[in-house]
Design a protein around this motif. Structure first.
Motif, short mmCIF file in Angstrom:
data_model
loop_
_atom_site.label_atom_id
_atom_site.label_comp_id
_atom_site.label_asym_id
_atom_site.label_seq_id
_atom_site.Cartn_x
_atom_site.Cartn_y
_atom_site.Cartn_z
N PRO A 182 23.14 7.08 34.85
CA PRO A 182 23.98 6.71 36.00
C PRO A 182 25.43 7.19 35.90
O PRO A 182 26.13 7.23 36.90
N THR A 183 25.88 7.57 34.71
CA THR A 183 27.27 8.04 34.58
C THR A 183 27.53 9.32 35.36
O THR A 183 28.66 9.57 35.79
N ASP A 184 26.47 10.17 35.52
CA ASP A 184 26.58 11.35 36.38
C ASP A 184 27.68 12.33 35.95
O ASP A 184 28.38 12.90 36.78
N VAL A 185 27.85 12.51 34.64
CA VAL A 185 28.80 13.52 34.15
C VAL A 185 28.04 14.46 33.22
O VAL A 185 27.45 14.02 32.24
N GLY A 186 28.07 15.76 33.55
CA GLY A 186 27.45 16.77 32.68
C GLY A 186 26.06 17.16 33.15
O GLY A 186 25.41 16.45 33.92
N PRO A 187 25.59 18.33 32.66
CA PRO A 187 24.26 18.82 33.05
C PRO A 187 23.16 18.10 32.27
O PRO A 187 23.44 17.51 31.22
N PRO A 188 21.90 18.14 32.76
CA PRO A 188 20.81 17.47 32.05
C PRO A 188 20.79 17.86 30.58
O PRO A 188 20.98 19.02 30.23
N GLY A 189 20.55 16.85 29.75
CA GLY A 189 20.57 17.08 28.29
C GLY A 189 21.90 16.61 27.74
O GLY A 189 22.01 15.57 27.10
N LEU A 190 22.96 17.33 28.10
CA LEU A 190 24.30 16.94 27.63
C LEU A 190 24.75 15.63 28.28
O LEU A 190 25.52 14.86 27.70
N ASN A 191 24.26 15.39 29.50
CA ASN A 191 24.76 14.20 30.23
C ASN A 191 24.44 12.89 29.49
O ASN A 191 25.21 11.94 29.57
N TRP A 192 23.34 12.87 28.72
CA TRP A 192 23.03 11.64 27.97
C TRP A 192 23.97 11.46 26.78
O TRP A 192 24.29 10.34 26.40
N ILE A 193 24.41 12.57 26.20
CA ILE A 193 25.40 12.48 25.10
C ILE A 193 26.71 11.95 25.68
O ILE A 193 27.34 11.05 25.13
N VAL A 194 27.11 12.52 26.82
CA VAL A 194 28.36 12.11 27.45
C VAL A 194 28.30 10.64 27.89
O VAL A 194 29.30 9.92 27.86
N ALA A 195 27.09 10.22 28.28
CA ALA A 195 26.92 8.83 28.75
C ALA A 195 26.97 7.83 27.59
O ALA A 195 26.95 6.62 27.82
N THR A 196 27.01 8.35 26.37
CA THR A 196 27.01 7.47 25.19
C THR A 196 28.28 7.76 24.38
O THR A 196 28.21 8.44 23.34
N PRO A 197 29.42 7.26 24.81
CA PRO A 197 30.68 7.64 24.16
C PRO A 197 30.71 7.30 22.66
O PRO A 197 31.34 8.02 21.89
N GLY A 198 29.97 6.26 22.26
CA GLY A 198 29.93 5.91 20.84
C GLY A 198 29.28 7.03 20.03
O GLY A 198 29.65 7.29 18.88
N LEU A 199 28.31 7.72 20.63
CA LEU A 199 27.66 8.85 19.98
C LEU A 199 28.57 10.08 20.04
O LEU A 199 28.78 10.77 19.04
N PHE A 200 29.13 10.33 21.20
CA PHE A 200 30.03 11.49 21.37
C PHE A 200 31.12 11.46 20.30
O PHE A 200 31.45 12.48 19.70
N ARG A 201 31.65 10.27 20.06
CA ARG A 201 32.76 10.11 19.11
C ARG A 201 32.39 10.55 17.70
O ARG A 201 33.24 10.94 16.92
N ARG A 202 31.10 10.47 17.38
CA ARG A 202 30.67 10.80 16.01
C ARG A 202 30.32 12.28 15.83
O ARG A 202 30.04 12.71 14.73
N LEU A 203 30.31 13.04 16.91
CA LEU A 203 29.98 14.47 16.79
C LEU A 203 31.15 15.22 16.16
O LEU A 203 32.31 14.81 16.32
N PRO A 204 30.87 16.33 15.45
CA PRO A 204 31.98 17.13 14.93
C PRO A 204 32.81 17.68 16.10
O PRO A 204 32.25 17.99 17.17
N PHE A 205 34.11 17.83 15.89
CA PHE A 205 34.99 18.19 17.00
C PHE A 205 34.59 19.47 17.74
O PHE A 205 34.58 19.49 18.97
N PRO A 206 34.21 20.56 16.99
CA PRO A 206 33.85 21.78 17.75
C PRO A 206 32.69 21.54 18.72
O PRO A 206 32.67 22.08 19.83
#
Ligand SMILES: Cc1cc2nc3c(=O)[nH]c(=O)nc-3n(C[C@H](O)[C@H](O)[C@H](O)COP(=O)(O)OP(=O)(O)OC[C@H]3O[C@@H](n4cnc5c(N)ncnc54)[C@H](O)[C@@H]3O)c2cc1C
Length: 429
Positions: A232-256
């Motif tokens: 439902p967050t509706d940000v980003g293309p399919p696949g990436l949009n679920w990562i973006v929808a989970t900010p707690g997960l996004f925060r743990r990814l390496p910066f690049p």
């Protein structure tokens, strides 16, 4: 200096993020005061006639019980909203939300925010002071409007940023050049063309990216498995949009990797529904303005494809670049204590900065929590994480324990409506 009042949490900002934070904190009885003008940026710095790019599901301002959604607003107020959502309808929804969670909203501007060692001191525009143990900064993107260098020296009559306009018709019938290739550029072009202006859009990229064109069927509400592909967050293309929808997960990814995900998710694009409205607009892609000078009442532009333009006005739809140092109310000593990268504060759990007790919500949180922080659809995660940090536990678990009289004004109590502003509330407490 006028008298000093005390609150546990002071929220600065009454846009979607400040309001969502107030709704969540107050539902737990956390003593909270909130400053700002409700939906001010949407009211004054977006163009009349605009439609929201975010979908219906991505445009609810979060409250803990989902009692203040757009659907509830429509039903309870009997105001049907069309899709895409019209700007004025969304502003009214924001005001309705505010009346229910923060009828005591204090409209005064915060002129100075200082760290006192024990907590924070907010100096208001009339000289009154408020002390708070914690401060939540939710003051949006207005100071971050980006003007590319070629346009620095030109006066506002000739060059302006989209954020300076409520009514684009005031630019006259043109000719007008719009610089930019995102939603703001394309929608401004549509609005100007519909007002019979002679308008051209100049886009640096080799083509304009239109959203929802190829996979329209997948996203359609009729598709029963749509949710698998589109959160439902509706940000980003399919696949990436679920990562973006989970900010707690996004925060743990390496910066690049974060950078790549963020870029791919919010690259300049126009909503598919705008396409028919810009059919008659000249869109020049693959070139950039290299210089701009004034010649009488006209602006002369040189483009890197060797061509020139002479126009009445240049409208910069060149976006916003976060730099919290541009929040002029932050005292220099306080700012020094906030660790920043590229203008963004580095935030930890609960959106707390390196200065304990100071939180940043909305676009400034995007460097730490990802691009969803730039949109209304980031309010549920943000408000919940903030509340967990401040109140210690999940709001649902705490509700029966922490319900205090202050909760009464959280969701639309008549009793609270008598409070004129936060300062008055604090005095009466
Ligand atoms: C043209 C345009 C279209 C957009 N369309 C969408 C869309 O369709 N969907 C979407 O999700 N997002 C959209 N956005 C992004 C949108 O701006 C953010 O989602 C949203 O505004 C973030 O809310 P906020 O609460 O962080 O800030 P804002 O809504 O900007 O609120 C800032 C608040 O801070 C207050 N304030 C500022 N300074 C002070 C001070 N010193 N003292 C007291 N109060 C202060 C203001 O009064 C205001 O209440 C759009 C942005 C633009 C520019």
């Amino acid at each position: 200096m006028k008298s000093s009042l005390t609150a546990h949490v002071a929220i600065i900002g009454a846009g979607p993020y400040g309001l969502a934070a107030a709704a969540h904190l107050r539902a737990l009885g956390v003593e909270t005061c909130i400053f700002g003008r409700v939906m001010e940026f949407w009211q004054n710095q977006m163009p009349h006639g605009m439609l929201l790019r975010s979908s219906w599901e991505a445009s609810h301002i979060a409250d803990p019980d989902r009692r203040l959604t757009l659907d509830r607003y429509q039903t309870l107020q009997n105001v049907p909203l069309s899709k895409p959502i019209p700007l004025d309808g969304f502003i009214d929804y924001g005001r309705w939300f505010q009346q229910r969670v923060a009828p005591d909203l204090d409209k005064r501007r915060v002129k100075r925010l200082e760290h006192t060692g024990e907590g924070f001191r907010l100096s208001l525009e009339d000289g009154e002071c408020v002390r708070a143990a914690r401060v939540v900064v939710a003051t949006g993107i207005a100071p971050f409007a980006h003007r590319p260098p070629p346009f620095d020296a030109l006066p506002p009559a000739l060059v302006s940023h989209t954020s300076e306009h409520r009514d684009l018709r005031r630019l006259g019938s043109g000719p007008v050049v719009i610089v930019g290739g995102g939603q703001s550029a394309l929608e401004s072009a549509a609005l100007l063309a519909e007002a019979d202006a002679d308008v051209e859009v100049i886009v640096r990229k080799s083509d304009v990216h239109w959203l929802d064109q190829k996979l329209a069927w997948l996203k359609s509400e009729a598709n029963p498995v749509r949710r698998l592909f589109y959160p439902p967050t509706d940000v980003g293309p399919p696949g990436l949009n679920w990562i973006v929808a989970t900010p707690g997960l996004f925060r743990r990814l390496p910066f690049p990797l974060q950078e790549k995900v963020a870029y791919r998710s919010i690259r300049p694009a126009g909503a598919g529904w705008l396409l028919p409205r810009v059919g008659g607009v000249r869109i020049t892609t693959g070139c950039a303005v290299i210089s701009a000078s004034s010649g009488g009442e006209r602006v002369k532009l040189k483009l890197d494809d060797g061509t020139d333009r002479r126009v009445h006005h240049v409208l910069l739809a060149t976006g916003y670049r976060v730099d919290v140092a541009l929040y002029d109310f932050l005292a220099p000593e306080l700012l020094k204590a906030v660790r920043r990268v590229d203008g963004y504060p580095l935030l930890g759990p609960g959106f707390e900065s390196s200065l304990p007790g100071l939180h940043f919500l909305g676009a400034p949180a995007a460097r730490s929590f990802g691009p969803v922080s730039r949109f209304v659809s980031g309010t549920p995660y943000t408000a919940r994480a903030l509340t967990r940090r401040i109140a210690g536990k999940s709001e649902r678990k705490l509700e029966p324990i922490l319900m205090r009289p202050a909760t009464a004004f959280a969701i639309g109590s008549g009793r609270a409506a008598s409070h004129v502003n936060a300062a008055e509330y604090l005095r009466k407490r």
